[in-house]
Design a protein around this motif. Structure first.
Motif, PDB file in Angstrom:
ATOM      1  N   CYS A 183       0.859  -1.187   0.000  1.00 39.62           N
ATOM      2  CA  CYS A 183       0.000   0.000   0.000  1.00 39.62           C
ATOM      3  C   CYS A 183       0.899   1.243   0.000  1.00 39.62           C
ATOM      4  O   CYS A 183       1.798   1.346   0.850  1.00 39.62           O
ATOM      5  N   VAL A 184       0.705   2.132  -0.946  1.00 40.45           N
ATOM      6  CA  VAL A 184       1.623   3.271  -1.086  1.00 40.45           C
ATOM      7  C   VAL A 184       0.866   4.594  -1.219  1.00 40.45           C
ATOM      8  O   VAL A 184      -0.314   4.622  -1.590  1.00 40.45           O
TER       9      VAL A 184
ATOM     10  N   GLU B 237       5.653   3.587   1.549  1.00 37.25           N
ATOM     11  CA  GLU B 237       4.911   2.335   1.703  1.00 37.25           C
ATOM     12  C   GLU B 237       4.373   2.277   3.137  1.00 37.25           C
ATOM     13  O   GLU B 237       5.104   2.585   4.087  1.00 37.25           O
ATOM     14  N   THR B 238       3.130   1.882   3.274  1.00 37.80           N
ATOM     15  CA  THR B 238       2.556   1.707   4.615  1.00 37.80           C
ATOM     16  C   THR B 238       2.809   0.272   5.056  1.00 37.80           C
ATOM     17  O   THR B 238       2.449  -0.674   4.345  1.00 37.80           O
ATOM     18  N   LEU B 239       3.449   0.141   6.214  1.00 43.81           N
ATOM     19  CA  LEU B 239       3.744  -1.200   6.743  1.00 43.81           C
ATOM     20  C   LEU B 239       2.886  -1.444   7.975  1.00 43.81           C
ATOM     21  O   LEU B 239       2.785  -0.572   8.848  1.00 43.81           O
ATOM     22  N   GLN B 240       2.275  -2.606   8.025  1.00 46.37           N
ATOM     23  CA  GLN B 240       1.464  -2.963   9.195  1.00 46.37           C
ATOM     24  C   GLN B 240       2.282  -3.941  10.026  1.00 46.37           C
ATOM     25  O   GLN B 240       2.540  -5.053   9.571  1.00 46.37           O
ATOM     26  N   GLY B 241       2.684  -3.510  11.204  1.00 42.48           N
ATOM     27  CA  GLY B 241       3.471  -4.411  12.053  1.00 42.48           C
ATOM     28  C   GLY B 241       2.748  -4.696  13.351  1.00 42.48           C
ATOM     29  O   GLY B 241       1.639  -4.198  13.569  1.00 42.48           O
ATOM     30  N   ARG B 242       3.391  -5.475  14.202  1.00 47.68           N
ATOM     31  CA  ARG B 242       2.777  -5.772  15.503  1.00 47.68           C
ATOM     32  C   ARG B 242       2.609  -4.515  16.346  1.00 47.68           C
ATOM     33  O   ARG B 242       1.698  -4.398  17.138  1.00 47.68           O
TER      34      ARG B 242
ATOM     35  N   TYR C 193       5.755   3.870   8.232  1.00 52.51           N
ATOM     36  CA  TYR C 193       5.878   4.254   6.827  1.00 52.51           C
ATOM     37  C   TYR C 193       7.328   4.149   6.398  1.00 52.51           C
ATOM     38  O   TYR C 193       8.223   4.575   7.118  1.00 52.51           O
ATOM     39  N   ARG C 194       7.534   3.595   5.223  1.00 50.57           N
ATOM     40  CA  ARG C 194       8.889   3.438   4.705  1.00 50.57           C
ATOM     41  C   ARG C 194       9.009   4.258   3.420  1.00 50.57           C
ATOM     42  O   ARG C 194       8.148   4.120   2.525  1.00 50.57           O
TER      43      ARG C 194
END
Ligand code: 3AM
Length: 175
Positions: free
Chosen positions: A2-3, A155-160, A165-166
């Motif tokens: 997702c960007v 890029e949207t990153l979904q983490g724990r 955002y990267r």
């Protein structure tokens, strides 16, 4: 993945936004981590690697001939959107050049599958999400300078630990 396109805030600016929020901008909601503060220009959404490449090439090509200037804006108003349930800071002054950039990026993202945004571009830095009620009017208005010299594909990153955002690529803006 997702960007989206946006403006990065440098660490001093992020700290200034977080300081203002801690002092004057409290709200019942989910605070955005200071590291995540940014100003969204154009949401793209889910893309695969092929579409991502098409998108970055299209921006590269357009960027080689553009004349959008680097600039400065002042975050000097706080706002709340009931529908999105977000509390934000933004510039009171209209940002015509940024708005044009946002529309251009939206258009370039069309072939990558981005849906055309019907909403008017309102530059803002989100402070809280999931704010069910309007926050009280701040007793001290913000006044935070944002200098920008490039725009970024994130890029949207979904983490724990939640979202982060990267930065995938930067494009310089002309001075
Ligand atoms: O950073 P802000 O809050 O301005 O709300 C999302 C966030 O905006 C927005 O894209 C930014 C980076 O995630 N966003 C997420 N989903 C969206 C969608 N479907 C969206 N904007 C428009 N349409």
């Amino acid at each position: 993945m997702c960007v989206f396109f946006g403006l990065e805030l440098d660490s001093d600016t992020k700290r200034a936004v977080a300081d203002w929020r801690d002092r004057y901008g409290l709200a019942h909601g989910q605070p955005v981590p200071a590291d995540n503060f940014h100003l969204t220009l154009a949401f793209v959404g889910e893309v695969d690697h092929r579409h991502l490449e098409t998108l970055t090439q299209a921006v590269d090509q357009w960027a080689s001939g553009y004349t959008v200037g680097a600039g400065r804006l002042v975050l000097d108003q706080a706002g709340y959107w009931q529908k999105q349930r977000i509390y934000w800071l933004g510039p009171e002054q209209p940002q015509l050049e940024l708005a044009r950039l946002a529309v251009k990026l939206q258009n370039l993202a069309g072939p990558a599958g981005a849906r055309r945004q019907r909403k008017l571009f309102v530059p803002h830095v989100t402070l809280f999400r999931s704010c069910a009620e309007p926050p009280p009017a701040p007793v001290v208005a913000p006044r935070i300078d944002v200098h920008y010299q490039h725009f970024t594909l994130f890029e949207t990153l979904q983490g724990r630990q939640g979202v982060s955002y990267r930065a995938l690529q930067h494009w310089p803006l002309n001075r």
